[in-house]
Design a protein around this motif. Structure first.
Motif, short mmCIF file in Angstrom:
data_model
loop_
_atom_site.label_atom_id
_atom_site.label_comp_id
_atom_site.label_asym_id
_atom_site.label_seq_id
_atom_site.Cartn_x
_atom_site.Cartn_y
_atom_site.Cartn_z
N ILE A 29 116.49 80.83 17.86
CA ILE A 29 117.02 80.50 19.19
C ILE A 29 116.35 81.30 20.31
O ILE A 29 116.80 81.25 21.45
CB ILE A 29 118.55 80.68 19.24
CG1 ILE A 29 118.96 82.14 18.97
CG2 ILE A 29 119.23 79.73 18.27
CD1 ILE A 29 120.43 82.42 19.24
N ARG A 30 115.25 82.00 20.00
CA ARG A 30 114.53 82.73 21.05
C ARG A 30 113.82 81.73 21.98
O ARG A 30 113.72 80.55 21.69
CB ARG A 30 113.52 83.68 20.42
CG ARG A 30 114.18 84.76 19.57
CD ARG A 30 113.17 85.64 18.86
NE ARG A 30 112.33 84.80 18.01
CZ ARG A 30 111.00 84.94 17.87
NH1 ARG A 30 110.36 85.89 18.50
NH2 ARG A 30 110.33 84.13 17.07
N ASP A 31 113.28 82.24 23.07
CA ASP A 31 112.60 81.36 24.02
C ASP A 31 111.34 80.77 23.38
O ASP A 31 110.79 81.33 22.44
CB ASP A 31 112.28 82.10 25.31
CG ASP A 31 111.19 83.14 25.11
OD1 ASP A 31 110.00 82.79 25.24
OD2 ASP A 31 111.54 84.29 24.80
N PRO A 32 110.87 79.61 23.88
CA PRO A 32 109.73 78.92 23.26
C PRO A 32 108.46 79.77 23.18
O PRO A 32 107.75 79.72 22.18
CB PRO A 32 109.51 77.70 24.16
CG PRO A 32 110.84 77.45 24.78
CD PRO A 32 111.47 78.81 24.96
N ALA A 33 108.16 80.58 24.20
CA ALA A 33 106.94 81.39 24.18
C ALA A 33 107.02 82.44 23.08
O ALA A 33 106.03 82.69 22.37
CB ALA A 33 106.71 82.04 25.53
N SER A 34 108.18 83.05 22.91
CA SER A 34 108.34 84.04 21.85
C SER A 34 108.22 83.39 20.48
O SER A 34 107.59 83.93 19.57
CB SER A 34 109.70 84.75 21.96
OG SER A 34 109.76 85.50 23.15
N PHE A 35 108.81 82.22 20.33
CA PHE A 35 108.72 81.49 19.06
C PHE A 35 107.26 81.17 18.74
O PHE A 35 106.80 81.37 17.62
CB PHE A 35 109.56 80.21 19.12
CG PHE A 35 109.54 79.43 17.83
CD1 PHE A 35 110.46 79.69 16.83
CD2 PHE A 35 108.59 78.45 17.61
CE1 PHE A 35 110.44 78.97 15.64
CE2 PHE A 35 108.56 77.73 16.43
CZ PHE A 35 109.49 78.00 15.44
N THR A 36 106.53 80.67 19.73
CA THR A 36 105.13 80.30 19.51
C THR A 36 104.29 81.53 19.15
O THR A 36 103.40 81.45 18.31
CB THR A 36 104.55 79.61 20.77
OG1 THR A 36 105.33 78.42 21.01
CG2 THR A 36 103.10 79.22 20.57
N ALA A 37 104.61 82.68 19.75
CA ALA A 37 103.87 83.91 19.46
C ALA A 37 104.10 84.41 18.04
O ALA A 37 103.25 85.07 17.47
CB ALA A 37 104.24 84.98 20.47
N GLY A 38 105.25 84.08 17.47
CA GLY A 38 105.54 84.50 16.11
C GLY A 38 106.94 84.11 15.69
O GLY A 38 107.88 84.26 16.48
N HIS A 39 107.07 83.58 14.47
CA HIS A 39 108.38 83.17 13.96
C HIS A 39 108.36 83.18 12.43
O HIS A 39 107.29 83.30 11.82
CB HIS A 39 108.76 81.78 14.49
CG HIS A 39 107.72 80.73 14.22
ND1 HIS A 39 106.68 80.48 15.09
CD2 HIS A 39 107.54 79.90 13.17
CE1 HIS A 39 105.92 79.53 14.59
NE2 HIS A 39 106.42 79.16 13.42
N LEU A 40 109.52 83.07 11.85
CA LEU A 40 109.61 82.99 10.40
C LEU A 40 109.01 81.66 9.96
O LEU A 40 109.27 80.62 10.57
CB LEU A 40 111.06 83.05 9.93
CG LEU A 40 111.68 84.43 9.82
CD1 LEU A 40 112.06 84.98 11.16
CD2 LEU A 40 112.88 84.39 8.91
#
Length: 115
Positions: A29-40
Motif C-alpha cells: 500500500i506504499r506510494d507508486p514511486a516507492s513500489f516501483t523502486a522496490g517491492h516484495l
C-alpha cells in the motif's frame, strides 16, 4: 460486536512462506514511486483505485498479507480488508523497510504488477 481481526506477521515467517510457495496474496500500500523502486516479489500495488479489482478478483480463502513502509498503516488496511471477508489477513511487522534490510536480494524493482 467485535471488529474484524488481522494478525501480525514477521518478515522471517513471510520469507519462509514464500520459499515454500505457500499460496498468498501480497498487497503493497506504499506510494507508486516507492513500489516501483522496490517491492516484495509477486506483490501487487494497492491504492484506493485498485481496491475494487482486488475485492472482485482475490480469493478470500487465500491468506492476504498487507505491506507498508514500517508496519503501521498496514494494520489499518489489514483490519479493513478483514472486514471485507478475507479469512486470514496479516500486517507485515516492520514493513518493506524491515524486509529490504533483511532480504535485499529478495527485492523486485519495476512497474507495479497486478491491478
Amino acid at each position: 460486536m467485535t471488529s474484524p481481526q488481522f494478525q501480525h506477521l514477521d518478515v522471517a515467517t513471510l520469507a519462509d512462506w514464500l520459499e515454500s510457495a505457500q499460496p498468498l496474496t501480497l498487497v503493497d500500500i506504499r506510494d507508486p514511486a516507492s513500489f516501483t523502486a522496490g517491492h516484495l516479489p509477486e506483490s501487487r500495488h494497492l491504492d484506493n483505485d485498485g481496491v475494487p479489482a482486488l475485492l472482485a478478483e482475490a480469493d478470500r480463502r487465500t491468506p492476504l498479507v498487507v505491506v507498508c513502509y514500517h508496519g503501521n498503516s498496514s494494520q489499518q488496511a489489514a483490519a479493513w480488508l478483514a472486514g471485507q471477508g478475507f479469512e486470514a489477513v496479516y500486517s507485515l511487522d516492520g514493513g518493506f523497510s524491515d524486509w529490504s534490510a533483511r532480504y535485499p536480494e529478495r527485492v523486485a524493482e519495476g512497474a507495479p504488477g497486478g491491478g
